[in-house]
Structures are given as C-alpha cells and as structure tokens.
Design a protein around this motif. Structure first.
Motif, PDB file in Angstrom:
ATOM      1  N   PRO A  54     -21.254 -10.489  48.318  1.00  0.00           N
ATOM      2  CA  PRO A  54     -20.345 -10.825  49.419  1.00  0.00           C
ATOM      3  C   PRO A  54     -19.647  -9.629  50.064  1.00  0.00           C
ATOM      4  CG  PRO A  54     -20.070 -12.394  47.634  1.00  0.00           C
ATOM      5  CD  PRO A  54     -20.954 -11.280  47.115  1.00  0.00           C
ATOM      6  N   TRP A  55     -19.721  -8.446  49.461  1.00  0.00           N
ATOM      7  CA  TRP A  55     -19.114  -7.234  50.004  1.00  0.00           C
ATOM      8  C   TRP A  55     -20.135  -6.368  50.743  1.00  0.00           C
ATOM      9  CZ3 TRP A  55     -18.125  -9.763  45.626  1.00  0.00           C
ATOM     10  CH2 TRP A  55     -16.823 -10.220  45.440  1.00  0.00           C
ATOM     11  N   GLN A  56     -21.351  -6.891  50.892  1.00  0.00           N
ATOM     12  CA  GLN A  56     -22.438  -6.211  51.602  1.00  0.00           C
ATOM     13  C   GLN A  56     -23.081  -5.084  50.817  1.00  0.00           C
ATOM     14  OE1 GLN A  56     -23.570  -7.617  54.735  1.00  0.00           O
ATOM     15  NE2 GLN A  56     -22.347  -9.096  53.619  1.00  0.00           N
ATOM     16  N   ASN A  57     -22.910  -5.070  49.491  1.00  0.00           N
ATOM     17  CA  ASN A  57     -23.671  -4.154  48.641  1.00  0.00           C
ATOM     18  C   ASN A  57     -25.037  -4.784  48.410  1.00  0.00           C
ATOM     19  OD1 ASN A  57     -21.527  -2.150  47.864  1.00  0.00           O
ATOM     20  ND2 ASN A  57     -20.571  -4.034  47.144  1.00  0.00           N
ATOM     21  N   LEU A  58     -26.065  -4.007  48.597  1.00  0.00           N
ATOM     22  CA  LEU A  58     -27.430  -4.480  48.381  1.00  0.00           C
ATOM     23  C   LEU A  58     -27.900  -3.948  47.037  1.00  0.00           C
ATOM     24  CD1 LEU A  58     -29.819  -6.039  49.539  1.00  0.00           C
ATOM     25  CD2 LEU A  58     -30.502  -3.966  50.739  1.00  0.00           C
ATOM     26  N   TRP A  59     -28.209  -4.871  46.127  1.00  0.00           N
ATOM     27  CA  TRP A  59     -28.590  -4.539  44.753  1.00  0.00           C
ATOM     28  C   TRP A  59     -30.089  -4.708  44.563  1.00  0.00           C
ATOM     29  CZ3 TRP A  59     -24.851  -3.376  40.953  1.00  0.00           C
ATOM     30  CH2 TRP A  59     -23.522  -3.590  41.330  1.00  0.00           C
ATOM     31  N   TRP A  60     -30.738  -3.679  44.001  1.00  0.00           N
ATOM     32  CA  TRP A  60     -32.115  -3.747  43.541  1.00  0.00           C
ATOM     33  C   TRP A  60     -32.026  -4.010  42.040  1.00  0.00           C
ATOM     34  CZ3 TRP A  60     -31.250  -1.328  47.986  1.00  0.00           C
ATOM     35  CH2 TRP A  60     -32.290  -1.065  48.874  1.00  0.00           C
ATOM     36  N   LEU A  61     -32.552  -5.106  41.582  1.00  0.00           N
ATOM     37  CA  LEU A  61     -32.574  -5.412  40.155  1.00  0.00           C
ATOM     38  C   LEU A  61     -33.998  -5.217  39.655  1.00  0.00           C
ATOM     39  CD1 LEU A  61     -30.449  -8.692  40.151  1.00  0.00           C
ATOM     40  CD2 LEU A  61     -29.668  -6.323  39.857  1.00  0.00           C
ATOM     41  N   TYR A  62     -34.166  -4.355  38.686  1.00  0.00           N
ATOM     42  CA  TYR A  62     -35.465  -4.088  38.085  1.00  0.00           C
ATOM     43  C   TYR A  62     -35.435  -4.511  36.624  1.00  0.00           C
ATOM     44  CZ  TYR A  62     -36.783  -1.042  41.999  1.00  0.00           C
ATOM     45  OH  TYR A  62     -37.094  -0.537  43.233  1.00  0.00           O
ATOM     46  N   ALA A  63     -36.519  -5.101  36.158  1.00  0.00           N
ATOM     47  CA  ALA A  63     -36.652  -5.460  34.747  1.00  0.00           C
ATOM     48  C   ALA A  63     -38.040  -5.071  34.269  1.00  0.00           C
ATOM     49  CB  ALA A  63     -36.433  -6.957  34.547  1.00  0.00           C
ATOM     50  N   PRO A  64     -38.136  -4.562  33.050  1.00  0.00           N
ATOM     51  CA  PRO A  64     -39.456  -4.247  32.495  1.00  0.00           C
ATOM     52  C   PRO A  64     -40.306  -5.513  32.393  1.00  0.00           C
ATOM     53  CG  PRO A  64     -37.696  -3.352  31.107  1.00  0.00           C
ATOM     54  CD  PRO A  64     -37.055  -4.247  32.117  1.00  0.00           C
TER      55      PRO A  64
END
Length: 165
Positions: A124-134
C-alpha cells in the motif's frame, strides 16, 4: 573481487549488510507493521527515532542481514518507495499475508531461472517487492523469444507503467 571502496561485510556494525535500503513513505509506522506481520520480523526498537510530532525520522527492521530503514515523509519531501528483492522459503505465505493487508499481486508465483519461483507484490506504500523462493529441480522457463510466456516481464511492465500515471 574485493572492493577497495566498500567496507568488508564482516566489518559492518551489528553484522549488517554493506547496502541497506531506506524508504520514505507516508505512515511509516503502518509500513513497519505491514513488514513485521507479512515477513514475521520485528522492528529494531533501539533504532526508532520519533520526531516531536510523533512521525518517524528513522526506524529499522532486520530482514536477514539487511536493515530496511523507514521514515515518514516530511513536508516538502517526496515519498521514496523502493523496489525490493527478498528471498523467502515459499512465496505463497507472505503473498497471502500481504494481500490480506492491502497489497496487490503484480506477478503470481511463476517459475523463474535458476530453480527459483518468483512472485511480485505492490504494498500500500507503493514499494514493489520481488519475492524469490528456491525451487530445487524446477526447470527454467522457456524464454519469451523462444515461444515461452512473457509473464515475468509483462506483469512488471504493466505495474510500473500503471504507477507512472
């Protein structure tokens, strides 16, 4: 190769990282709560620095060896959200927690290169998160130019263009 400029990682105080992101947002306390609840981390209490009006000029959350530093936007300051990459055990749980707290899925969990799964979300704060998982044993996707899906690029492109409007 060792940098003559950067401090060696083992010399960073509090076993921190050489590079740590700092975001300036409206409602820093809300972002701290969001990150704490989504990623099951706690704020570094001794780093919290409130201004006389109660807004935060500085706060920190430790994610692995990196400190995510957060502050409230002051009058005349622009918001400075971030593009953040985070390695997690499984992308689904934090993605579910985040959407329950107002985040938007940008990229559904998708096979990515190097035996990883990628998902992206916009908080909601406009941070764009890349989530990576093995994802051991998961084959690399076929590149778009060889007839594979263009989901990884297309979803990012759409999100960033939407944010620019």
């Amino acid at each position: 190769m060792t940098s003559e400029i950067l401090l060696p990682a083992h010399s960073v105080p509090r076993a921190g990282a050489v590079l740590n992101p700092f975001v300036i947002v409206d409602d820093a306390a809300g972002l701290i709560t969001f990150v704490s609840e989504v990623f099951d981390v706690t704020e570094t209490a001794e780093a919290r620095t409130p201004m006389p009006d109660g807004t935060l000029i500085h706060a920190e959350l430790r994610l692995g060896t990196v400190d995510l530093m957060v502050g409230d936007r002051r009058d005349g300051w622009p918001a400075r959200p971030a593009l953040l990459q985070l390695w997690v055990r499984d992308v689904a749980p934090p993605l579910e927690r985040a959407t329950a707290r107002g985040a938007t899925v940008v990229t559904e969990p998708t096979s990515f290169y190097g035996e990883t799964t990628l998902a992206r979300m916009l908080d909601p704060w406009q941070n764009l998160w890349w989530l990576y998982a093995p994802a051991p044993g998961q084959p690399d996707p076929t590149p778009h130019w060889d007839g594979g899906s263009d989901t990884v690029f297309a979803t990012l492109d759409y999100a960033l263009r939407s944010m620019a409007r």
